[in-house]
Design a protein around this motif. Sequence first.
Motif, PDB file in Angstrom:
ATOM      1  N   GLY A 133       0.809  -1.205   0.000  1.00 56.98           N
ATOM      2  CA  GLY A 133       0.000   0.000   0.000  1.00 56.98           C
ATOM      3  C   GLY A 133       0.840   1.252   0.000  1.00 56.98           C
ATOM      4  N   PRO A 134       0.837   2.000   1.103  1.00 59.38           N
ATOM      5  CA  PRO A 134       1.453   3.327   1.115  1.00 59.38           C
ATOM      6  C   PRO A 134       2.953   3.340   0.870  1.00 59.38           C
ATOM      7  N   LEU A 136       4.935   1.251  -1.002  1.00 59.23           N
ATOM      8  CA  LEU A 136       5.286   1.069  -2.405  1.00 59.23           C
ATOM      9  C   LEU A 136       4.719   2.166  -3.291  1.00 59.23           C
ATOM     10  N   ARG A 137       3.602   2.740  -2.882  1.00 55.78           N
ATOM     11  CA  ARG A 137       3.087   3.873  -3.664  1.00 55.78           C
ATOM     12  C   ARG A 137       4.078   5.023  -3.648  1.00 55.78           C
ATOM     13  N   SER A 138       4.796   5.182  -2.540  1.00 55.01           N
ATOM     14  CA  SER A 138       5.768   6.266  -2.470  1.00 55.01           C
ATOM     15  C   SER A 138       6.947   6.028  -3.406  1.00 55.01           C
ATOM     16  N   SER A 140       6.577   4.856  -6.524  1.00 55.71           N
ATOM     17  CA  SER A 140       6.120   4.849  -7.915  1.00 55.71           C
ATOM     18  C   SER A 140       6.788   5.921  -8.766  1.00 55.71           C
ATOM     19  N   THR A 141       7.147   7.038  -8.160  1.00 54.18           N
ATOM     20  CA  THR A 141       7.848   8.084  -8.907  1.00 54.18           C
ATOM     21  C   THR A 141       9.357   8.051  -8.665  1.00 54.18           C
ATOM     22  N   PRO A 144      10.299   3.960 -10.714  1.00 57.36           N
ATOM     23  CA  PRO A 144       9.134   3.390 -11.412  1.00 57.36           C
ATOM     24  C   PRO A 144       9.383   2.017 -12.014  1.00 57.36           C
ATOM     25  N   HIS A 273      -4.320   2.037  10.142  1.00 55.53           N
ATOM     26  CA  HIS A 273      -4.534   2.203   8.703  1.00 55.53           C
ATOM     27  C   HIS A 273      -5.983   1.898   8.343  1.00 55.53           C
ATOM     28  N   TYR A 317      10.297   6.392   5.208  1.00 60.06           N
ATOM     29  CA  TYR A 317       8.830   6.507   5.173  1.00 60.06           C
ATOM     30  C   TYR A 317       8.238   6.196   6.538  1.00 60.06           C
TER      31      TYR A 317
END
Length: 324
Positions: A133-134, A136-138, A140-141, A144, A273, A317
């Motif tokens: 969730g949070p 791995l989303r961080s 993405s940029t 990538p 969460h 994170y």
Amino acid sequence: MTASGQSSNGQGGASASLHGGTVRRLNLNLLYPLDAILHAPTLTEAGRRVSLSQSAMSHALRRLRDHFGDDLVVHTGGEPQLTPLGHALRPEVRRIMREVEGAFNYSIAFDPLTTTETITIAADDANEQMLLGPVLRSFSTLAPGLQVNVIPLDIERPDRSLDQGADLLLLPEHMALDGLETMPMLTVWPSCLVWDRHPEFENCVEITEAQYRAARHIVARGEERQTFALDQNGVDMLRARRICVRATSQATLPAIVIGSDLVATGNSWVFQHYAALMPFKVFEAPFARRGIVTVAQWPRNRHDPVLKWFILQARSYFEQYYKV
């Protein structure tokens, strides 16, 4: 010194053996089929793992048996069984393979924006949910092209997860393995999750011991094996719970708890969460005494900059949102 110039302690002879006869007589490429044979359920599967035909694997096994003077693997009742030497070799060969891969993957140059490498992480159910969730989303940029593979952590034997190809372990500190690099990632507390309109707890700001003992409980698969920082009273409270529902995993708890009078006990990190997304309340468990530190562990021989970057980014994170 002896007349031949070798040390009298025998080290020169060991060096000659290392660089000469013994190693040269055995093709080091046989390490790959040996590792596969010691870990795969069948010779055919072992060949698939190292991209060799069954006949090539049979030839490799014959050479290995000749070298070790041992069958390594035998079939009893149709099932493959490792010999005592095979069992002894299994972790040693896997350790050597990790070191070899670490040497060939060694690099000091790394660009997260262009990397396409894969990191395999062994994590329990709770950590997996947050990683996918949070965290791995961080990434993405930031990276990538980075590929992340999450496998279940072997709760009984975390070292087996390394044998299954894990680059990184995420596990409670009390389960940490000796001989690995270790970094604290975050601290969690035993907590209780309830529907925010639970008839007993809707207007409460805490859950008392008496309420906890009287409640109807739900547990996730494997929860009984988790170890919290408890005194004897806390151990007794967990054992005395009236368990009404046993769910397959923590991921299914929200769908069952919502709208019910059930109480779930588990990881404060995951429960908070859930509460941020759905109508839940989270209480500190009445038996909580101290936090449980989750650590990251990886082999000391790994000098992979991608892995170290990933670990530091994940820890950064966690530090933003949780006490480490």
